[in-house]
Motif scaffolding. Structure first.
Motif, PDB file in Angstrom:
ATOM      1  N   LYS A  99       3.471  53.935   3.583  1.00 30.69           N
ATOM      2  CA  LYS A  99       2.017  53.777   3.596  1.00 30.69           C
ATOM      3  C   LYS A  99       1.615  52.369   3.188  1.00 30.69           C
ATOM      4  O   LYS A  99       0.817  51.705   3.872  1.00 30.69           O
ATOM      5  N   ARG A 100       2.137  51.883   2.074  1.00 29.73           N
ATOM      6  CA  ARG A 100       1.755  50.561   1.575  1.00 29.73           C
ATOM      7  C   ARG A 100       2.296  49.456   2.468  1.00 29.73           C
ATOM      8  O   ARG A 100       1.597  48.494   2.787  1.00 29.73           O
ATOM      9  N   SER A 101       3.542  49.587   2.902  1.00 28.44           N
ATOM     10  CA  SER A 101       4.109  48.546   3.760  1.00 28.44           C
ATOM     11  C   SER A 101       3.356  48.484   5.081  1.00 28.44           C
ATOM     12  O   SER A 101       3.074  47.398   5.602  1.00 28.44           O
ATOM     13  N   GLY A 102       2.999  49.635   5.631  1.00 26.53           N
ATOM     14  CA  GLY A 102       2.229  49.636   6.870  1.00 26.53           C
ATOM     15  C   GLY A 102       0.877  48.985   6.705  1.00 26.53           C
ATOM     16  O   GLY A 102       0.405  48.266   7.601  1.00 26.53           O
ATOM     17  N   ALA A 103       0.245  49.193   5.549  1.00 28.86           N
ATOM     18  CA  ALA A 103      -1.086  48.629   5.308  1.00 28.86           C
ATOM     19  C   ALA A 103      -1.043  47.109   5.220  1.00 28.86           C
ATOM     20  O   ALA A 103      -1.876  46.415   5.816  1.00 28.86           O
ATOM     21  N   VAL A 104      -0.081  46.559   4.481  1.00 30.95           N
ATOM     22  CA  VAL A 104      -0.052  45.098   4.315  1.00 30.95           C
ATOM     23  C   VAL A 104       0.374  44.402   5.609  1.00 30.95           C
ATOM     24  O   VAL A 104      -0.057  43.281   5.887  1.00 30.95           O
ATOM     25  N   ILE A 105       1.208  45.064   6.412  1.00 32.24           N
ATOM     26  CA  ILE A 105       1.576  44.486   7.709  1.00 32.24           C
ATOM     27  C   ILE A 105       0.360  44.480   8.638  1.00 32.24           C
ATOM     28  O   ILE A 105       0.083  43.500   9.334  1.00 32.24           O
ATOM     29  N   ALA A 106      -0.386  45.593   8.623  1.00 27.32           N
ATOM     30  CA  ALA A 106      -1.556  45.708   9.504  1.00 27.32           C
ATOM     31  C   ALA A 106      -2.632  44.676   9.174  1.00 27.32           C
ATOM     32  O   ALA A 106      -3.334  44.194  10.067  1.00 27.32           O
ATOM     33  N   THR A 107      -2.769  44.331   7.900  1.00 28.08           N
ATOM     34  CA  THR A 107      -3.806  43.381   7.497  1.00 28.08           C
ATOM     35  C   THR A 107      -3.352  41.929   7.614  1.00 28.08           C
ATOM     36  O   THR A 107      -4.131  41.020   7.323  1.00 28.08           O
ATOM     37  N   GLY A 108      -2.100  41.691   8.019  1.00 28.99           N
ATOM     38  CA  GLY A 108      -1.608  40.330   8.166  1.00 28.99           C
ATOM     39  C   GLY A 108      -1.137  39.698   6.874  1.00 28.99           C
ATOM     40  O   GLY A 108      -0.830  38.497   6.840  1.00 28.99           O
ATOM     41  N   GLU A 109      -1.061  40.477   5.778  1.00 30.53           N
ATOM     42  CA  GLU A 109      -0.598  39.929   4.511  1.00 30.53           C
ATOM     43  C   GLU A 109       0.924  39.885   4.414  1.00 30.53           C
ATOM     44  O   GLU A 109       1.472  39.427   3.423  1.00 30.53           O
ATOM     45  N   ALA A 110       1.602  40.378   5.448  1.00 35.06           N
ATOM     46  CA  ALA A 110       3.058  40.423   5.443  1.00 35.06           C
ATOM     47  C   ALA A 110       3.577  40.217   6.850  1.00 35.06           C
ATOM     48  O   ALA A 110       2.890  40.503   7.841  1.00 35.06           O
TER      49      ALA A 110
END
Length: 646
Positions: free
Chosen positions: A291-302
């Motif tokens: 959940k968290r990894s998907g969120a930060v990838i989706a927002t461009g932070e990763a």
């Protein structure tokens, strides 16, 4: 300095297999080249339930013990940010070879803990008085103990060390040296430190307000990181600081972990905005089910989810180089991979019961069922350990009882079903027929075979993992358990095996998806139609495309009875052909044999089955035009495999 290569553990004395690359990644980010800090992301290790995330942090803590400061938090039971940060400071100091002082951070905590007057002028005087009073070690230890009521102890040396920074006179007023930092915050802000501290107190008293909680966490993080920079990058102890501090956070998908880590990222960004390249000596290692990894990838932070093995061979410091080459983003998500065949072989060796090809057969059978999922592999080996005989067929080992019931199949799928309601679990079984999440979503939305009210739980990020083709799929071991449950459903149930796969076959045929149509046709047992289609395509398709289609179609699940010998099953499934019909008879036998071989619950004594597949390729080869050499190579591959299963 590097993390000492000690034996790793799982908490029960057993070796932790398959995690050395992940250990090397953490070591690379934690090292301090030239005893200097460098920019750090949050290292976010991602894997489904049971993939060994907690065991990995346990092993990492074992390696850090005695080598550098570290703190470990379970985010499922995380305190509010202010208390969590106090716990982090105490734990970092407790595990440090040399004491760490946190004067700025503790000054902020001292004022935040007060009941200040609503009048700003009076509040300033009360804040200043509180700072002066806490110059006494007993008062400071009492404050820390109040912040951490559940801690077994509060570090005496932390309280004593902080006092070194809590001594000063400023501009003729009784004050505290550490409090000055709140005025400039290492960013030349030019604010009055007491005004900032009074504002911190006001915000800390309303943690239910998200904006106040965010600002409190961000300021206290900034103070803690400033203290760490003072300890690690300046002064006489710098040369002894060969490793960064490490913060180990388990399950950052929890709601309380998000504001804590978001505040850390913001504090780092603001410092770096004032001082380009500005950084701190804290390596954060966090785990997520997705959940968290998907969120930060989706927002461009990763950057996209990284695969360790694809990075490791790229040269010196491959991971840190990869981090900087992808923009030095604040998060660095890494996939915790499944176990390899050789690593499972080492785990089988731990049993001390098998050797030679018996070990190969057992290891191969476990890999086919679990897909290398660490938790399921360990559970299966524990069950094998207490049972006699040679588990060449895992079907009887699993038994006939429902695998998803309480304790069913010795908890093989238990980690995945945690928190799932029964209706969601029922729909998840139905969705197991899908090749990937996109197909499953279409099934739920359009087939009428699943209850849409359970869709959110069914498609939770922790249940679907990225595949090499870009799709998200169920972890192999979970899907295999679910398919077994689907196969056991009675025919009168609407969402039975035949109904679900038939819906997919017809829908995908209408959409022109030939691969999907053949896959689901074979799943319902239509060997003849699939073989006839592949036989027709052989004449005018290029061979690589034909082989890919064959592999994709025969990966379909089945409900075959494995009580019969495998070669007898092949002959039975292909008995509609005339033995002399070339190459149709060979194509039919090849489809049947590869379909049987793809079943993880089939007999692991596959010597004769692989030889049959090799013979089929040899029979088809003369009919493949320019593909003769390619099919001969396929035949040789299966002959080599047959030797491993003899």
């Amino acid at each position: 300095m590097a993390l000492r290569a000690t034996a790793t553990g799982t908490g029960d004395g057993r070796h932790l297999f398959g995690r050395e690359p992940a250990m090397r990644l953490v070591r690379e980010f934690a090292d301090r080249p030239g005893h200097a800090s460098r920019p750090q992301p949050v290292l976010l290790f991602t894997g489904p339930r049971g993939s060994g995330k907690t065991a990995f942090l346990d092993a990492l803590a074992d390696r850090l013990h005695g080598q550098g400061p570290y703190a470990r938090l379970d985010c499922e039971v995380l305190d509010p940010a202010r208390l969590s940060l106090a716990h982090i400071a105490v734990e970092l100091d407790r595990h440090a070879p040399d004491p760490i002082a946190f004067p700025r951070f503790v000054a902020g905590q001292v004022v935040a803990a007060q009941q200040l007057d609503v009048d700003p002028g009076i509040a300033r005087l009360e804040a200043e008085r509180a700072l002066v009073e806490h110059r006494r070690a007993d008062r400071l230890r009492a404050l820390l103990g109040g912040l951490l009521p559940h801690a077994e102890h509060v570090g005496r040396r932390l309280a004593d060390g902080v006092l070194r920074g809590l001594v000063s006179l400023r501009h003729g007023h009784r004050a505290v040296l550490a409090a000055d930092w709140f005025g400039h915050q290492d960013r030349d802000l030019g604010r009055d430190p007491l005004d900032v501290l009074v504002e911190l107190n006001r915000r800390a008293r309303t943690p239910q307000n998200q904006d106040d909680a965010r600002d409190t966490g961000e300021l206290l993080w900034a103070a803690l990181l400033a203290d760490l920079r003072e300890e690690f990058d300046r002064g006489t102890r710098r040369a002894r600081r060969g490793l960064n501090c490490a913060l180990l956070l388990d399950d950052v998908d929890s709601p309380a972990a998000k504001p804590l880590l978001d505040a850390l990222v913001r504090a780092r960004r603001q410092y770096a905005a004032h001082l380009p390249g500005g950084c701190d000596p804290l390596t954060v290692v966090a785990t997520s089910r997705g959940k968290r990894s998907g969120a930060v990838i989706a927002t461009g932070e990763a950057s996209p989810l990284r695969d360790i093995e694809r990075i490791e061979a790229s040269g010196p410091e491959p991971y840190y180089t990869d981090f900087t080459e992808h923009g030095g983003k604040p998060w660095y998500p890494v996939r915790l991979r499944d176990l390899t065949r050789d690593e499972i072989g080492n785990m089988v060796d731990e049993l001390g019961r098998y050797a030679g090809n018996r070990k190969n057969r057992v290891g191969a059978a476990i890999l086919r069922l679990t897909g290398g999922h660490p938790g399921a592999t360990r559970r299966l080996l524990e069950e094998i350990r207490v049972r006699p005989g040679d588990p060449v067929d895992l079907g009887p080992l699993l038994g006939d009882a429902p695998l998803l019931g309480p304790g069913g199949s010795f908890g093989l799928a238990e980690p995945f079903r945690a928190g799932l309601a029964e209706e969601a679990l029922h729909d998840l079984v139905t969705c197991a027929a899908a090749r990937h999440q996109v197909e499953a979503e279409r099934l739920v939305a359009h087939s009428g075979l699943a209850a849409s009210h359970g869709a959110r739980a069914v498609f939770a990020p922790e249940l679907w993992v990225p595949a090499d083709d870009g799709h998200h799929v169920l972890p192999p071991v979970l899907r295999r358990v679910l398919l077994r449950e689907l196969a056991a459903r009675p025919e009168q149930e609407p969402a039975n095996w035949t109904a679900v796969h038939t819906w997919f076959r017809e829908t995908l045929a209408d959409q022109g998806d030939e691969v999907g149509e053949l896959y689901h046709s074979l799943a319902v047992g239509e060997v003849e139609s699939v073989a006839r289609r592949l036989n027709t395509l052989l004449a005018y398709s290029d061979l690589p495309t034909w082989l890919d289609l064959l592999a994709a179609a025969t990966a379909a699940p089945n409900r075959l009875d494995h009580a019969d010998p495998q070669l007898d099953q092949v002959r039975s499934l292909a008995d509609w052909t005339h033995p002399g019909a070339a190459p149709q008879a060979a194509v039919a036998r090849l489809v049947a044999a590869r379909w049987i071989a793809a079943d993880p619950l089939g007999d692991s004594r596959r010597h004769a089955l692989y030889l049959e597949i090799a013979a089929c390729y040899d029979e088809i080869a003369p009919h493949s035009g320019s593909g003769l050499a390619t099919l001969r190579a396929e035949s040789e591959k299966y002959r080599r495999w047959s030797e491993l299963t003899d």
